[in-house]
Structure formats: structure tokens, C-alpha cells
Design a protein around this motif. Structure first.
Motif, PDB file in Angstrom:
ATOM      1  N   THR A  47       1.005  -1.385   0.067  1.00  0.00           N
ATOM      2  CA  THR A  47       0.382   0.077   0.142  1.00  0.00           C
ATOM      3  C   THR A  47       1.262   1.272  -0.337  1.00  0.00           C
ATOM      4  O   THR A  47       2.042   1.098   0.371  1.00  0.00           O
ATOM      5  CB  THR A  47      -0.910   0.435   1.025  1.00  0.00           C
ATOM      6  N   LEU A  48       0.598   2.056  -0.360  1.00  0.00           N
ATOM      7  CA  LEU A  48       0.914   4.082   0.223  1.00  0.00           C
ATOM      8  C   LEU A  48       1.314   4.195   1.216  1.00  0.00           C
ATOM      9  O   LEU A  48       1.978   4.512   1.601  1.00  0.00           O
ATOM     10  CB  LEU A  48      -0.217   4.775  -0.789  1.00  0.00           C
ATOM     11  N   ASP A  49       0.908   2.953   2.224  1.00  0.00           N
ATOM     12  CA  ASP A  49       1.049   3.778   3.648  1.00  0.00           C
ATOM     13  C   ASP A  49       2.002   2.689   4.044  1.00  0.00           C
ATOM     14  O   ASP A  49       2.904   3.653   4.755  1.00  0.00           O
ATOM     15  CB  ASP A  49      -0.426   4.115   3.673  1.00  0.00           C
ATOM     16  N   ASP A  50       2.026   1.935   3.400  1.00  0.00           N
ATOM     17  CA  ASP A  50       3.567   1.269   3.314  1.00  0.00           C
ATOM     18  C   ASP A  50       4.920   1.793   2.816  1.00  0.00           C
ATOM     19  O   ASP A  50       6.008   2.135   3.893  1.00  0.00           O
ATOM     20  CB  ASP A  50       3.706  -0.657   2.655  1.00  0.00           C
ATOM     21  N   LEU A  51       4.437   2.248   1.885  1.00  0.00           N
ATOM     22  CA  LEU A  51       5.800   3.273   1.430  1.00  0.00           C
ATOM     23  C   LEU A  51       6.146   4.269   2.507  1.00  0.00           C
ATOM     24  O   LEU A  51       7.310   5.025   2.261  1.00  0.00           O
ATOM     25  CB  LEU A  51       5.355   3.172   0.312  1.00  0.00           C
ATOM     26  N   MET A  52       4.925   5.359   2.754  1.00  0.00           N
ATOM     27  CA  MET A  52       4.890   6.394   3.055  1.00  0.00           C
ATOM     28  C   MET A  52       5.254   5.749   4.430  1.00  0.00           C
ATOM     29  O   MET A  52       6.247   7.405   5.556  1.00  0.00           O
ATOM     30  CB  MET A  52       3.777   7.267   3.418  1.00  0.00           C
ATOM     31  N   VAL A  53       4.974   5.237   5.474  1.00  0.00           N
ATOM     32  CA  VAL A  53       6.003   4.796   6.911  1.00  0.00           C
ATOM     33  C   VAL A  53       7.648   4.310   6.307  1.00  0.00           C
ATOM     34  O   VAL A  53       8.449   4.633   7.439  1.00  0.00           O
ATOM     35  CB  VAL A  53       5.107   3.582   7.092  1.00  0.00           C
ATOM     36  N   ALA A  54       7.778   3.672   5.430  1.00  0.00           N
ATOM     37  CA  ALA A  54       9.683   3.474   5.026  1.00  0.00           C
ATOM     38  C   ALA A  54      10.280   4.945   5.028  1.00  0.00           C
ATOM     39  O   ALA A  54      11.176   5.068   5.742  1.00  0.00           O
ATOM     40  CB  ALA A  54       9.366   2.571   4.268  1.00  0.00           C
ATOM     41  N   ALA A  55       8.943   5.560   3.714  1.00  0.00           N
ATOM     42  CA  ALA A  55       9.444   6.765   3.941  1.00  0.00           C
ATOM     43  C   ALA A  55       9.741   7.672   5.013  1.00  0.00           C
ATOM     44  O   ALA A  55      11.093   8.178   5.512  1.00  0.00           O
ATOM     45  CB  ALA A  55       9.283   8.046   2.978  1.00  0.00           C
ATOM     46  N   LEU A  56       8.812   7.614   6.009  1.00  0.00           N
ATOM     47  CA  LEU A  56       9.345   8.778   7.381  1.00  0.00           C
ATOM     48  C   LEU A  56      10.206   8.187   8.202  1.00  0.00           C
ATOM     49  O   LEU A  56      11.372   8.796   8.488  1.00  0.00           O
ATOM     50  CB  LEU A  56       8.295   8.220   7.268  1.00  0.00           C
ATOM     51  N   LEU A  57       9.956   6.904   8.334  1.00  0.00           N
ATOM     52  CA  LEU A  57      11.042   6.578   9.294  1.00  0.00           C
ATOM     53  C   LEU A  57      12.668   6.901   8.477  1.00  0.00           C
ATOM     54  O   LEU A  57      13.664   6.590   9.074  1.00  0.00           O
ATOM     55  CB  LEU A  57      11.393   4.432   9.202  1.00  0.00           C
ATOM     56  N   GLN A  58      13.357   6.650   7.407  1.00  0.00           N
ATOM     57  CA  GLN A  58      14.040   7.041   6.832  1.00  0.00           C
ATOM     58  C   GLN A  58      14.431   8.523   6.761  1.00  0.00           C
ATOM     59  O   GLN A  58      15.159   9.533   7.171  1.00  0.00           O
ATOM     60  CB  GLN A  58      14.518   6.756   5.136  1.00  0.00           C
ATOM     61  N   ALA A  59      13.631   9.136   6.267  1.00  0.00           N
ATOM     62  CA  ALA A  59      13.077  11.127   7.088  1.00  0.00           C
ATOM     63  C   ALA A  59      13.981  11.323   8.338  1.00  0.00           C
ATOM     64  O   ALA A  59      14.524  11.922   9.095  1.00  0.00           O
ATOM     65  CB  ALA A  59      11.979  11.899   7.014  1.00  0.00           C
ATOM     66  N   ASN A  60      13.569  10.165   9.689  1.00  0.00           N
ATOM     67  CA  ASN A  60      13.541  10.368  11.101  1.00  0.00           C
ATOM     68  C   ASN A  60      14.987  10.393  11.317  1.00  0.00           C
ATOM     69  O   ASN A  60      15.217  11.080  12.151  1.00  0.00           O
ATOM     70  CB  ASN A  60      12.557   9.595  11.615  1.00  0.00           C
TER      71      ASN A  60
END
Length: 197
Positions: free
Chosen positions: A51-64
């Protein structure tokens, strides 16, 4: 034709998602836009991120991780003898002082959690991690207040596109922290403790 082994593909997709959000915002993020940015087949993005949410979670984890690197570069934050308001003001200066694209990206993903519950645990994890670091120097309630002020200062700077004022940040943070040596942990001018009833 045998399938080409591409162990870095998942990471390239995350990096591409971050670039898409940085350029076009959350509204521009889709499996299709990320696949085009990463130069991979559309099926690769849905294979790694259903899902797009899965991708956004991965992106937020990396941004953090960007903020975590800034904190790690300031070991004096953990030193009980250091000037905590000054150190925190310097951390914000390092975070906001250079190219703000990464900071804006992190806050865009962070605030997307308002509409996307899947992101909330990651956003909360960031706040809890910073709060735990600060609680070791203060107490849990003061640490939560400090995190709220740090967030507020960052958002004001980003939303008004103004230069970061380290002296102002230090003054505000100093007002939240108890003065050294006070018996009850409250600094001069602080609010009295709540009364019962």
C-alpha cells in the motif's frame, strides 16, 4: 530471460518516494510516480510496498534518521553538566541551518499522520525517542513540553520562511527548565504546583 537480481531496489524505491514528496508533496505520491522516479517497473513498487501507507511509513522512518544524525552529532545533550537549553538551540540550528528540504519533507510526512493512521506510530516514535533523551536530563513532563516547543519553533520557521533565531530558541527553552539548585525543581517565575480540588 532470468530475473535480474537487484538487492538495492527496495532502498531505491524509498529514496525515490522521498524525492517525489520533496518535489510534489504528499499529493504527488503514488506507486506510479515513485516507479517512474526510481526507474523500476510499477510492479516492483507494489511488490515491496503493498500500500501507499507502507511506502510512506518507510519514507518517514528514513526521514527521521536525519534528525537522529543531528542529535548524535551533539553528544553534550546527554552530559548532565552541559547547558541543556543552549545545546537544544544549537541542535535546532544545525537541523534548520542548512538546506531545509529534508526538514520540510520530514514535517510533511509527520503531519500526514493526521489523515493516515498507519503513520501515527512512526510519528509518535520520533517524539517519544526525543522525549526519552530529554527526560534523562529533566523529567518526563518537562521533556514532553520541550518536544512540543522544539516542534513549534521548527514549524514557525518553516511556515513563515524566516531565519532561525538561536538566541530566541535558547531563551524559550530556558524558561521551561528548572533553575539549577532549586529545591522543588521549579525555577524562579515558574508556575506554582497545582492545588488539589
Amino acid at each position: 530471460m532470468p530475473r535480474r537480481h537487484d538487492p538495492e531496489r527496495r532502498q531505491r524505491i524509498i529514496d525515490a518516494a522521498i524525492r517525489v514528496v520533496a518535489r510534489a508533496g504528499i499529493a504527488g505520491l503514488s506507486h506510479r510516480s515513485v516507479a517512474a522516479e526510481a526507474d523500476v517497473p510499477l510492479g516492483s513498487t507494489t511488490y515491496h510496498f503493498t500500500t501507499l501507507d507502507d511506502l510512506m511509513v518507510a519514507a518517514l522512518l528514513q526521514a527521521n534518521e536525519g534528525f537522529a544524525r543531528v542529535v548524535a552529532a551533539h553528544p553534550a545533550l546527554s552530559d548532565p553538566e552541559s547547558d541543556l537549553p543552549g545545546e537544544l538551540a544549537r541542535v535546532l540550528g544545525a537541523w534548520l541551518g542548512g538546506d531545509r528540504t529534508g526538514v520540510e519533507l520530514e514535517y510533511e510526512l509527520y503531519l500526514a499522520a493526521l489523515r493516515r493512521p498507519a503513520l501515527r506510530p512512526v510519528a509518535a516514535e520520533w517524539a517519544e525517542g526525543v522525549g526519552a533523551l530529554l527526560a534523562a536530563r529533566t523529567d518526563p513532563v518537562t521533556a514532553r513540553a520541550l518536544v512540543a516547543v522544539l516542534d513549534g519553533i521548527c514549524l514557525q520557521v518553516l511556515l513563515t520562511d524566516t531565519p532561525y533565531d538561536e538566541a530566541y530558541a535558547r531563551e524559550v527553552l530556558t524558561r521551561l527548565l528548572p533553575a539549577p539548585g532549586t529545591r522543588d525543581g521549579r525555577g524562579p517565575g515558574s508556575l506554582p504546583p497545582p492545588t488539589a480540588g
